[in-house]
Write a protein that holds these residues in place. Sequence first.
Motif, PDB file in Angstrom:
ATOM      1  N   PHE A 198      45.709  26.640  36.778  1.00 14.51           N
ATOM      2  CA  PHE A 198      44.936  27.193  37.891  1.00 14.51           C
ATOM      3  C   PHE A 198      44.737  28.700  37.722  1.00 14.51           C
ATOM      4  O   PHE A 198      43.628  29.214  37.874  1.00 14.51           O
ATOM      5  CB  PHE A 198      45.639  26.897  39.217  1.00 14.51           C
ATOM      6  CG  PHE A 198      44.942  27.475  40.406  1.00 14.51           C
ATOM      7  CD1 PHE A 198      43.800  26.887  40.923  1.00 14.51           C
ATOM      8  CD2 PHE A 198      45.435  28.626  41.015  1.00 14.51           C
ATOM      9  CE1 PHE A 198      43.156  27.416  42.014  1.00 14.51           C
ATOM     10  CE2 PHE A 198      44.799  29.177  42.111  1.00 14.51           C
ATOM     11  CZ  PHE A 198      43.655  28.567  42.610  1.00 14.51           C
ATOM     12  N   ARG A 199      45.815  29.410  37.354  1.00 15.82           N
ATOM     13  CA  ARG A 199      45.711  30.857  37.155  1.00 15.82           C
ATOM     14  C   ARG A 199      44.810  31.193  35.976  1.00 15.82           C
ATOM     15  O   ARG A 199      44.032  32.148  36.021  1.00 15.82           O
ATOM     16  CB  ARG A 199      47.093  31.467  36.922  1.00 15.82           C
ATOM     17  CG  ARG A 199      47.914  31.532  38.186  1.00 15.82           C
ATOM     18  CD  ARG A 199      49.152  32.311  37.973  1.00 15.82           C
ATOM     19  NE  ARG A 199      48.782  33.718  37.774  1.00 15.82           N
ATOM     20  CZ  ARG A 199      49.633  34.648  37.419  1.00 15.82           C
ATOM     21  NH1 ARG A 199      50.887  34.349  37.224  1.00 15.82           N
ATOM     22  NH2 ARG A 199      49.241  35.894  37.262  1.00 15.82           N
ATOM     23  N   ARG A 221      42.297  29.419  34.913  1.00 14.24           N
ATOM     24  CA  ARG A 221      40.904  29.183  35.337  1.00 14.24           C
ATOM     25  C   ARG A 221      40.411  30.307  36.236  1.00 14.24           C
ATOM     26  O   ARG A 221      39.252  30.712  36.139  1.00 14.24           O
ATOM     27  CB  ARG A 221      40.803  27.856  36.071  1.00 14.24           C
ATOM     28  CG  ARG A 221      40.870  26.664  35.162  1.00 14.24           C
ATOM     29  CD  ARG A 221      40.721  25.379  35.939  1.00 14.24           C
ATOM     30  NE  ARG A 221      40.890  24.241  35.062  1.00 14.24           N
ATOM     31  CZ  ARG A 221      41.493  23.128  35.408  1.00 14.24           C
ATOM     32  NH1 ARG A 221      41.975  22.985  36.625  1.00 14.24           N
ATOM     33  NH2 ARG A 221      41.599  22.141  34.554  1.00 14.24           N
ATOM     34  N   GLN A 222      41.259  30.784  37.119  1.00 12.21           N
ATOM     35  CA  GLN A 222      40.862  31.873  38.007  1.00 12.21           C
ATOM     36  C   GLN A 222      40.592  33.150  37.231  1.00 12.21           C
ATOM     37  O   GLN A 222      39.705  33.923  37.586  1.00 12.21           O
ATOM     38  CB  GLN A 222      41.951  32.131  39.066  1.00 12.21           C
ATOM     39  CG  GLN A 222      42.138  30.990  40.047  1.00 12.21           C
ATOM     40  CD  GLN A 222      40.925  30.776  40.912  1.00 12.21           C
ATOM     41  OE1 GLN A 222      40.297  31.724  41.361  1.00 12.21           O
ATOM     42  NE2 GLN A 222      40.574  29.520  41.136  1.00 12.21           N
ATOM     43  N   ALA A 223      41.348  33.393  36.183  1.00 12.12           N
ATOM     44  CA  ALA A 223      41.167  34.596  35.360  1.00 12.12           C
ATOM     45  C   ALA A 223      40.084  34.403  34.304  1.00 12.12           C
ATOM     46  O   ALA A 223      39.799  35.327  33.545  1.00 12.12           O
ATOM     47  CB  ALA A 223      42.483  34.972  34.690  1.00 12.12           C
ATOM     48  N   ARG A 224      39.504  33.205  34.226  1.00  9.82           N
ATOM     49  CA  ARG A 224      38.423  32.886  33.287  1.00  9.82           C
ATOM     50  C   ARG A 224      38.835  33.115  31.824  1.00  9.82           C
ATOM     51  O   ARG A 224      38.103  33.726  31.049  1.00  9.82           O
ATOM     52  CB  ARG A 224      37.166  33.679  33.605  1.00  9.82           C
ATOM     53  CG  ARG A 224      36.737  33.597  35.047  1.00  9.82           C
ATOM     54  CD  ARG A 224      35.316  33.126  35.141  1.00  9.82           C
ATOM     55  NE  ARG A 224      34.758  33.268  36.488  1.00  9.82           N
ATOM     56  CZ  ARG A 224      34.913  32.373  37.459  1.00  9.82           C
ATOM     57  NH1 ARG A 224      35.631  31.304  37.256  1.00  9.82           N
ATOM     58  NH2 ARG A 224      34.353  32.552  38.640  1.00  9.82           N
ATOM     59  N   HIS A 225      40.041  32.637  31.472  1.00 11.32           N
ATOM     60  CA  HIS A 225      40.498  32.730  30.083  1.00 11.32           C
ATOM     61  C   HIS A 225      39.680  31.790  29.203  1.00 11.32           C
ATOM     62  O   HIS A 225      39.227  30.735  29.642  1.00 11.32           O
ATOM     63  CB  HIS A 225      41.981  32.365  29.967  1.00 11.32           C
ATOM     64  CG  HIS A 225      42.895  33.421  30.474  1.00 11.32           C
ATOM     65  ND1 HIS A 225      43.098  34.602  29.803  1.00 11.32           N
ATOM     66  CD2 HIS A 225      43.664  33.481  31.583  1.00 11.32           C
ATOM     67  CE1 HIS A 225      43.953  35.343  30.478  1.00 11.32           C
ATOM     68  NE2 HIS A 225      44.311  34.683  31.569  1.00 11.32           N
ATOM     69  N   SER A 238      37.895  22.362  35.521  1.00  7.12           N
ATOM     70  CA  SER A 238      38.435  21.372  36.439  1.00  7.12           C
ATOM     71  C   SER A 238      37.557  20.129  36.430  1.00  7.12           C
ATOM     72  O   SER A 238      36.330  20.218  36.441  1.00  7.12           O
ATOM     73  CB  SER A 238      38.499  21.952  37.854  1.00  7.12           C
ATOM     74  OG  SER A 238      38.908  20.959  38.759  1.00  7.12           O
ATOM     75  N   ARG A 283      35.004  19.556  39.362  1.00  3.99           N
ATOM     76  CA  ARG A 283      33.737  20.298  39.376  1.00  3.99           C
ATOM     77  C   ARG A 283      32.751  19.774  38.340  1.00  3.99           C
ATOM     78  O   ARG A 283      31.590  20.122  38.374  1.00  3.99           O
ATOM     79  CB  ARG A 283      34.004  21.771  39.136  1.00  3.99           C
ATOM     80  CG  ARG A 283      34.772  22.368  40.293  1.00  3.99           C
ATOM     81  CD  ARG A 283      34.911  23.837  40.148  1.00  3.99           C
ATOM     82  NE  ARG A 283      35.746  24.325  41.244  1.00  3.99           N
ATOM     83  CZ  ARG A 283      36.364  25.474  41.233  1.00  3.99           C
ATOM     84  NH1 ARG A 283      36.245  26.260  40.191  1.00  3.99           N
ATOM     85  NH2 ARG A 283      37.091  25.848  42.247  1.00  3.99           N
TER      86      ARG A 283
END
Length: 127
Positions: free
Chosen positions: A99-100, A102-106, A112, A115
């Motif tokens: 989750f982290r 994905r949030q940081a767009r690594h 997910s 989506r």
Amino acid sequence: MSSTALPLWAEIAIAALLLCGAIIALLGSIGLLRLPSFFERVHAPAMISTLGCWCMVGAAVLYFSLRSEPPALHILLIALFMAITVPITTIFLMRAGLFRARQARHKGVPPSLSRILPAPTRQDAPK
């Protein structure tokens, strides 16, 4: 507890199990330090700690069963607790790390699935 010594085969088996458990725990610790990414780092101690715990619990069961009259099987509850909680904790840690990331767009992190899948339409609904 009696003060008599254990048989030689038991002392060797207990020492070997304890040594194997300690070496396995050391390998997990080294993996935790040496592996580059979070997802690789979380895997090494999770798998290794369970195996190391089983070796040490096996040594404790053998030792205390030979030292006392009834077999000391209650020690197996420690290994059972580890076998249940370690994978669950690892799954939660991996999901939080994903989750982290994905949030940081690594880069290289899969998107997910919720989506990606399109919403079902009336034509797709089962009849």
